[in-house]
Design a protein around this motif. Structure first.
Motif, mmCIF file in Angstrom:
data_model
loop_
_atom_site.group_PDB
_atom_site.id
_atom_site.type_symbol
_atom_site.label_atom_id
_atom_site.label_comp_id
_atom_site.label_asym_id
_atom_site.label_seq_id
_atom_site.Cartn_x
_atom_site.Cartn_y
_atom_site.Cartn_z
ATOM 1 N N UNK A 197 -8.512 -0.239 3.821
ATOM 2 C CA UNK A 197 -8.166 -1.616 3.442
ATOM 3 C C UNK A 197 -8.990 -2.087 2.254
ATOM 4 N N UNK A 198 -10.298 -1.788 2.296
ATOM 5 C CA UNK A 198 -11.170 -2.222 1.199
ATOM 6 C C UNK A 198 -10.830 -1.511 -0.099
ATOM 7 N N UNK A 199 -10.622 -0.190 -0.016
ATOM 8 C CA UNK A 199 -10.436 0.581 -1.247
ATOM 9 C C UNK A 199 -9.050 0.502 -1.832
ATOM 10 N N UNK A 200 -8.016 0.397 -0.993
ATOM 11 C CA UNK A 200 -6.637 0.451 -1.479
ATOM 12 C C UNK A 200 -6.021 -0.940 -1.612
ATOM 13 N N UNK A 201 -6.405 -1.859 -0.707
ATOM 14 C CA UNK A 201 -5.776 -3.178 -0.707
ATOM 15 C C UNK A 201 -6.649 -4.264 -1.317
ATOM 16 N N UNK A 202 -7.917 -4.358 -0.873
ATOM 17 C CA UNK A 202 -8.763 -5.476 -1.289
ATOM 18 C C UNK A 202 -9.430 -5.254 -2.643
ATOM 19 N N UNK A 203 -9.863 -4.058 -2.922
ATOM 20 C CA UNK A 203 -10.576 -3.782 -4.179
ATOM 21 C C UNK A 203 -10.003 -2.537 -4.856
ATOM 22 N N UNK A 204 -8.723 -2.569 -5.216
ATOM 23 C CA UNK A 204 -8.113 -1.374 -5.811
ATOM 24 C C UNK A 204 -8.576 -1.156 -7.240
ATOM 25 N N UNK A 205 -8.490 0.095 -7.668
ATOM 26 C CA UNK A 205 -8.842 0.441 -9.043
ATOM 27 C C UNK A 205 -7.909 -0.248 -10.034
ATOM 28 N N UNK A 206 -6.643 -0.338 -9.634
ATOM 29 C CA UNK A 206 -5.621 -0.961 -10.476
ATOM 30 C C UNK A 206 -5.132 -2.213 -9.763
ATOM 31 N N UNK A 207 -5.019 -3.371 -10.457
ATOM 32 C CA UNK A 207 -4.595 -4.613 -9.803
ATOM 33 C C UNK A 207 -3.314 -4.433 -9.014
ATOM 34 N N UNK A 208 -3.250 -5.110 -7.888
ATOM 35 C CA UNK A 208 -2.147 -4.933 -6.952
ATOM 36 C C UNK A 208 -1.259 -6.168 -6.953
ATOM 37 N N UNK A 209 0.040 -5.932 -7.123
ATOM 38 C CA UNK A 209 1.012 -7.019 -7.072
ATOM 39 C C UNK A 209 1.129 -7.518 -5.636
ATOM 40 N N UNK A 210 1.042 -8.835 -5.454
ATOM 41 C CA UNK A 210 1.070 -9.402 -4.107
ATOM 42 C C UNK A 210 2.394 -9.136 -3.393
ATOM 43 N N UNK A 211 3.455 -8.853 -4.185
ATOM 44 C CA UNK A 211 4.774 -8.625 -3.569
ATOM 45 C C UNK A 211 5.023 -7.155 -3.282
ATOM 46 N N UNK A 212 4.045 -6.309 -3.501
ATOM 47 C CA UNK A 212 4.218 -4.873 -3.310
ATOM 48 C C UNK A 212 4.550 -4.578 -1.849
ATOM 49 N N UNK A 213 5.698 -3.907 -1.627
ATOM 50 C CA UNK A 213 6.153 -3.638 -0.270
ATOM 51 C C UNK A 213 5.240 -2.664 0.449
ATOM 52 N N UNK A 214 4.752 -1.661 -0.291
ATOM 53 C CA UNK A 214 3.865 -0.681 0.331
ATOM 54 C C UNK A 214 2.570 -1.349 0.798
ATOM 55 N N UNK A 215 2.060 -2.261 -0.006
ATOM 56 C CA UNK A 215 0.838 -2.963 0.375
ATOM 57 C C UNK A 215 1.066 -3.821 1.613
ATOM 58 N N UNK A 216 2.224 -4.486 1.657
ATOM 59 C CA UNK A 216 2.519 -5.325 2.820
ATOM 60 C C UNK A 216 2.634 -4.485 4.091
ATOM 61 N N UNK A 217 3.307 -3.350 3.982
ATOM 62 C CA UNK A 217 3.455 -2.472 5.142
ATOM 63 C C UNK A 217 2.107 -1.886 5.568
ATOM 64 N N UNK A 218 1.286 -1.537 4.549
ATOM 65 C CA UNK A 218 -0.016 -0.947 4.864
ATOM 66 C C UNK A 218 -0.902 -1.963 5.591
ATOM 67 N N UNK A 219 -0.842 -3.210 5.188
ATOM 68 C CA UNK A 219 -1.627 -4.239 5.874
ATOM 69 C C UNK A 219 -1.227 -4.342 7.344
ATOM 70 N N UNK A 220 0.086 -4.267 7.589
ATOM 71 C CA UNK A 220 0.558 -4.349 8.967
ATOM 72 C C UNK A 220 0.037 -3.184 9.797
ATOM 73 N N UNK A 221 0.074 -1.970 9.218
ATOM 74 C CA UNK A 221 -0.383 -0.786 9.953
ATOM 75 C C UNK A 221 -1.874 -0.882 10.243
ATOM 76 N N UNK A 222 -2.653 -1.272 9.212
ATOM 77 C CA UNK A 222 -4.105 -1.364 9.403
ATOM 78 C C UNK A 222 -4.451 -2.433 10.421
ATOM 79 N N UNK A 223 -3.777 -3.573 10.352
ATOM 80 C CA UNK A 223 -4.046 -4.634 11.318
ATOM 81 C C UNK A 223 -3.747 -4.168 12.734
#
Length: 921
Positions: free
Chosen positions: A153-179
Motif C-alpha cells: 500500500x505504501x509503495x504502490x498506492x500512497x507513495x508511488x514512483x510515478x504519480x497515480x491517477x485517483x480514478x485508476x481502476x487498478x488502484x481502486x481494486x488494489x485498495x479493496x484487496x489490501x483493506x
C-alpha cells in the motif's frame, strides 16, 4: 537507532526528519524487517545467485571499534562472520526471520531464471512463497502478511514512483484487496482468485513508466519518502547497537552492500550522500553532541551534497535537501545564539566545523536552490547575517550571566554594601568578555564576518549602556560611588571603541557603521532625546491605529455586552499601555517630559472622539424647512388630494423593528457611538488617576504646570454626547418616522390622521434605544427625543403647510394627542420625570389655548401683538411679521400661523384682505 543508554538524550535533542511522514503506519520493527528483506535480496542478486554465507550469531558481537574518522577506507580483514550476519544483528532481526527470508528467496530465484531483483515486486513474491508452515505461529504468519500488504500500500498506492491517477481502476481494486487482507488473512495460493487479482493489480501499477511503455523495473519501493525511510533504516544499521555514537568495525563493508539496494529503492549517489549526511548529523544531535567525529563526517558529506546539488534537477531531491538544511540551520540557531556556553578554547575546532556546516547550508540554500528554481541568487551574504546575529545574541547572553553572577554574589554576601559599585565590577567583567572574544572566538568568526570583534564590542557597549542608563535614572546627586561608576564606564567605552576601530581598519566603510552603533554615554542628553523619540513613535503608531480602525468600525450594538465600539477599548488600552511603558523606561522620569506625552495622547483621543461624531448630523440637518404662509380651507380640492395622500402614507409606514447592521448611521449605530463616548469619558478619569499613581510611585508629585489632563478629550466627549443625542433624536422624528409624522399627522382631517400610528412606531424606537444606550446617558437621549417630538408637534400645528387646517373643535383631539405623546415619555412613572416633561412641554401648553380661541379673538390678539411690536405705525396697515421659528403665544408670527391653519371663512377673509395670502402654494 540509538541505544537505551542514550534514549533520554535522543528525546531532548531529536530533530524532525526531512524525508517526510509515511501515509501508512509502519512501525520501526516493520521498517527494519522490510529493509532487511530488500538488503538480503539485493545482496543475493549482486552475487549472481550465490547466497550470503550464514554463520551462527554466536560468532559475532558488535561494538569492536569506535567511530572511523572518514567512515570509509578501513582495512579489509578476513572474518569468520558474514556481512549478512552482521547486518542481521545490527538490525535486530531474529535468526528465524533471516532463515525464512533466505529460504523464500531461494524459491523465488529458482523460478525466475536469473532475473534481477529490480524486475520483481519482492513483497508480492514473498507473500506468494511464505506459508503458515514457515512461521512458529499463525499469529506471526498473519502479522507478516499484514506487514507485506501495508508495504505494498505504501509503495504502490500512497507513495508511488510515478504519480497515480485517483480514478485508476487498478488502484481502486488494489485498495479493496489490501483493506480486506488487513481485516482477515487472504489465501496466497497460486490459484487463489484474491491472490491473482492482487498480483495483476500490483504489477499493473508497479510496472508503469512515464513514457507509457511497460518498464522492466518494478517500482514498488522507490517512491519518496518510503524509499528514503527504508534506506535510512539500512544506513543506521552501521551504528553499534550497544554504543550509539560508534559504528561497527565492518561499517565500510556494510555500506558497500547497502548500496546494492539502490536499484530497488531508486537511490542514486546524490540521494545516498544526502541520506548518509543526514543520518550522521541526526545521530550527532540525538546522542547529545558528544561525538565530534560524527559532526566532522556529516560536514564532509555535506560538501559532497553541495556538489551533487549543482548537477541535480530532481525537484523532490531539492525539497528534501531544503528541509534537511533548514533543520541544520534551526539547530545551529539554537546552539550559536549562546555559543559562549558551549564552546571554549579546548573545543574551538568543533565550533569551526559547525560554523563551516552552517555556511555550507546557507550556500546550498541561497545559491543552488535559487538557481534551480529560476530565482536570482540573493547578493546579501546570509552567512554573515547569521554570524552577526549569533555574535550579538551570545554576547548579550554572556553579559547577562556576568551581571547576574555579580548581583547574586552581592545578595549572598554577609556584608550588605551599597549596590552602586556593582557597575564598576561589571565594567571589568565586560572588558574581560571583550578581550576573550577577540583572542578566542573572533579569529574564527572573521572567516564569515570581517567585523566580528567590532560587532562583539558594539554589543557589549549597548548592553552596558542599558545598565548605565538605569543607573543614571536613579542618581539624584553626584556621590563618590556615582563618580567611580561614571569614570569606569568612560574607561570601558574607550577600550571598546579602540577595539572596534582596530578591527575595522581594513573594512569597506572604515568601521563607521560599527562606531555609529556605539552611542556615547551622555546620560541626560541621550535620555531626553530617546524619551521624546519614543513618545513620537508611540503617538504616531497610535494615530495610524486610530485612523485605520475607525475606517473599519461598524458600530455594531452586538459587539459586546456593554454595547460600545471595540475600537474604543483598544484605543484606551493602547493609551494606557503607552503611559505605563513610559514610566517603565530606564530614564530620569522628569515631569517636564510627561506633558508632551499626555498632550499627544489627549489629541489622539480627541481625534477619535471628533471622528466618531463627525457626519452624524445635527438638529438643523433633519428639521424640515418651514413652508411659506398660505391658506387652505376645509372644502378645497387641494385638501381632498391630501386626504388621498393620507391613505397612501398609512400604507408605507416604516419597519421600525428592523435594524440595518450595515448602516453606520442607523439609530442602533448612533446609540453605540453615544455609549462609546460615555465609556471613553469614564475611562479618561481612570487613565488620569493611573498617571498620578505612576508619578507618585516614581517619587514625583503631579506638576501644577500640566493643567487639566485630557481637557480636549473630556470636552469633546461632553459635546459629542450632546451632539449625538440631539442628532439621534431629530433623525428618529424627522427622518425615520417622517412618513407617519411629518407626512401623515393631521393631514386632511384631524379625526382621520391622529397621533396613534406615530406613537406606536416611536415607542418601538424608544425600546431599541433604551436597550442599547447606557443607563447613565439614556435619560438625556430620551429627553432629546421628547424635545424633538414636541418641536415636531408644534411644527405640525403651526407650520404644517397647506395640507393641514384645524377647526376649534379639532383642538380637543389635538390636546388629547398631546397628552398621549407626553404620557408615552412618562410611561406610568417608569420613564422621564414629570418635572422634565413639564419643562420641555411648556411651550406646547402655552400654544394650545390659541387653538381653542375663536377666530375673532385670535384676530384681535394678533392685532394687539403687532401693535406691541411695531408701535403706532402699524395702526392703519398691519405689517407681515417675520417667522422666527421660536414659537410664543404672545409673538405675532405664532398667532399668524395659527390663523393660517384655522379652518373657517372668517380667518380666510382676514388673511386675504390683510396680506392677500394665496389659498395654495
Amino acid at each position: 537507532m540509538v541505544s537505551d543508554t542514550n534514549a533520554s538524550n535522543a528525546d531532548s535533542n531529536s530533530v524532525i526528519s526531512p524525508f517526510g511522514e509515511l501515509s501508512v503506519h509502519l512501525s520501526d520493527s516493520e521498517l527494519r524487517e522490510t529493509a532487511f528483506e530488500i538488503f538480503v535480496a539485493a545482496s543475493r542478486s549482486a552475487k549472481a545467485g550465490r547466497t550470503l554465507n550464514y554463520v551462527s550469531s554466536s560468532s559475532y558481537s558488535p561494538g569492536k571499534k569506535v567511530w572511523a574518522k572518514n567512515l570509509v577506507g578501513s582495512q579489509q580483514n578476513s572474518r569468520a562472520v558474514s556481512m549478512g550476519e552482521v547486518m542481521r544483528v545490527q538490525m535486530r532481526i531474529s535468526e528465524e526471520f533471516d532463515s525464512r527470508v533466505r529460504r523464500a528467496l531461494l524459491r523465488i530465484t529458482a523460478g525466475q531464471l536469473g532475473r534481477r531483483m529490480e524486475s520483481l515486486v519482492l513483497p508480492l513474491e514473498l507473500l506468494q512463497q511464505l506459508k503458515a508452515s514457515d512461521f512458529s505461529s499463525v499469529r506471526e504468519y498473519e502479522a507478516s502478511q499484514k506487514r507485506i500488504l501495508k508495504v505494498l500500500e505504501a509503495g504502490v498506492l500512497q507513495h508511488p514512483h510515478m504519480p497515480l491517477d485517483k480514478t485508476n481502476a487498478a488502484a481502486r481494486k488494489l485498495r479493496e484487496i489490501i483493506q480486506g487482507g488487513l481485516e482477515r488473512p487472504i489465501d496466497t495460493g497460486r490459484h487463489s482468485e484474491t491472490m491473482q487479482a492482487l498480483w495483476n493489480n500490483v504489477m499493473s501499477l508497479a510496472c508503469r513508466s512515464f513514457d507509457g511503455s511497460v518498464s522492466d523495473i518494478c517500482h514498488w519501493a522507490d517512491g519518496v519518502p518510503l524509499n528514503l525511510r527504508l534506506y535510512q533504516t539500512l544506513l543506521e544499521s552501521c551504528f553499534d547497537i550497544n554504543k550509539a555514537t560508534s559504528v561497527v568495525e565492518e561499517a565500510d563493508e556494510l555500506l558497500e552492500l547497502i548500496k546494492k539496494t539502490w536499484g530497488i529503492l531508486g537511490i542514486n549517489l546524490a540521494y545516498h550522500n544526502l541520506c548518509l549526511s543526514w543520518v550522521l548529523y541526526d545521530r550527532y544531535v540525538a546522542t547529545g553532541e558528544v561525538e565530534n567525529d560524527l559532526l566532522n563526517a556529516a560536514h564532509k558529506l555535506f560538501l559532497e551534497v553541495e556538489k551533487d546539488a549543482k548537477g541535480t534537477k530532481d525537484p523532490a531531491y531539492f525539497k528534501i535537501l531544503s528541509s534537511a538544511l533548514s533543520s541544520v540551520l534551526s539547530w545551529a540557531d539554537r546552539k550559536f545564539t549562546a555559543y559562549h556556553e558551549t564552546f571554549y578554547r579546548g573545543n574551538i575546532d568543533v565550533m569551526e566545523t559547525a560554523l563551516s556546516l552552517i555556511s555550507l547550508a546557507n550556500n546550498i540554500l541561497v545559491e543552488d536552490m535559487s538557481h534551480e528554481y529560476g530565482r536570482e541568487s540573493r547578493k546579501v551574504d546570509i552567512s554573515r547575517d547569521r554570524i552577526d546575529n549569533y555574535i550579538r545574541s551570545s554576547m548579550r547572553s554572556a553579559f547577562i550571566q556576568k551581571k547576574e553572577k555579580i548581583y547574586l554574589s552581592r545578595r549572598s554576601s554577609s556584608h550588605q554594601q551599597n549596590a552602586l559599585p556593582v557597575l564598576s565590577i561589571l565594567v571589568q567583567d565586560t572588558c574581560d568578555l571583550a578581550f576573550n572574544e577577540k583572542e578566542i572566538y573572533s579569529p574564527l568568526l572573521k572567516r564569515w564576518h570581517p567585523l566580528a570583534t567590532g560587532v562583539a564590542v558594539a554589543t557589549l557597549h549597548a548592553c552596558y549602556a542599558k545598565e548605565l542608563k538605569q543607573f543614571v535614572s536613579g542618581i539624584s546627586e553626584l556621590t563618590p560611588d556615582a563618580i567611580q561608576v561614571l569614570i569606569a564606564a568612560d574607561k570601558l567605552e574607550k577600550n571598546l571603541v579602540q577595539m572596534a576601530v582596530e578591527d575595522s581598519v581594513d573594512s569597506e566603510d572604515g568601521g563607521i557603521s560599527i562606531i555609529q552603533e556605539m552611542t556615547p554615554y551622555e546620560a541626560e542628553v541621550v535620555i531626553t532625546s530617546l524619551v521624546k523619540s519614543w513618545i513620537r513613535t508611540r503617538i504616531d503608531r497610535l494615530k495610524e491605529w486610530v485612523v485605520r480602525n475607525l475606517q473599519q468600525e461598524v458600530w455594531n450594538p452586538q459587539a459586546n455586552k456593554e454595547r460600545f465600539a471595540p475600537s474604543a477599548v483598544e484605543v484606551l488600552r493602547i493609551a494606557d499601555e503607552t503611559l505605563e511603558a513610559f514610566f517603565l523606561l530606564p530614564i530620569l522620569r522628569h515631569p517636564a517630559l510627561l506633558p508632551d506625552l499626555m498632550s499627544s495622547l489627549d489629541k489622539c483621543l480627541q481625534y477619535y472622539i471628533l471622528t466618531t461624531v463627525s457626519g452624524c448630523g445635527s438638529q438643523g440637518k433633519f428639521l424640515p424647512d418651514i413652508p411659506d404662509l398660505t391658506r387652505c380651507t376645509a372644502g378645497s380640492k387641494l385638501q381632498a388630494v391630501f386626504r388621498k395622500k393620507d391613505m397612501l402614507v398609512q400604507r408605507r409606514k416604516p419597519r421600525v423593528g428592523v435594524i440595518n447592521e450595515e448602516d453606520n448611521m442607523g439609530i442602533p449605530q448612533l446609540c453605540v457611538r453615544i455609549n462609546t463616548l460615555h465609556h471613553i469619558r469614564k475611562d479618561l478619569d481612570i487613565l488620569e488617576n493611573r498617571m498620578i499613581t505612576h508619578l507618585r510611585n516614581a517619587g514625583y508629585t503631579q506638576s501644577n504646570d500640566m493643567g487639566k489632563i485630557f481637557n480636549l478629550s473630556q470636552t469633546a466627549c461632553l459635546e459629542g454626547v450632546q451632539q449625538l443625542c440631539v442628532a439621534t433624536a431629530y433623525k428618529v422624528i424627522f427622518h425615520d418616522l417622517s412618513p407617519v409624522f411629518w407626512d401623515g399627522l393631521y393631514v386632511g382631517e384631524v379625526s382621520s390622521s391622529r397621533i396613534e400610528p406615530f406613537l406606536q412606531d416611536l415607542e418601538q424606537y424608544l425600546e431599541i434605544m433604551s436597550s442599547i444606550v447606557h443607563d447613565r446617558v439614556r435619560t438625556r437621549l430620551i429627553a432629546d427625543v421628547m424635545k424633538a417630538s414636541l418641536d415636531g408637534f408644534l411644527l405640525v400645528l403651526l407650520a404644517g403647510g397647506p395640507s393641514r387646517a384645524y377647526s376649534v373643535e379639532d383642538s380637543i383631539m389635538i390636546e388629547e394627542d398631546f397628552n398621549f405623546l407626553t404620557d408615552l415619555f412618562w410611561s406610568n412613572g417608569n420613564g422621564l420625570q414629570t418635572e422634565l416633561i413639564d419643562k420641555f412641554a411648556v411651550t406646547v401648553k402655552r400654544i394650545l389655548p390659541l387653538l381653542y380661541m375663536d377666530t375673532q379673538s385670535l384676530i384681535e390678539q394678533f392685532r394687539t401683538s403687532i401693535l406691541n411690536v411695531y408701535g403706532s405705525s402699524a395702526t392703519f396697515k398691519l405689517p407681515l411679521p417675520l417667522t422666527s421659528g421660536q414659537w410664543n403665544p404672545a409673538e405675532p408670527s405664532t398667532i399668524l400661523h395659527v390663523l393660517c391653519h384655522r379652518n373657517d371663512k372668517q380667518a380666510t377673509n382676514f388673511l386675504k384682505k390683510t396680506y392677500n395670502l394665496p389659498k395654495k402654494l
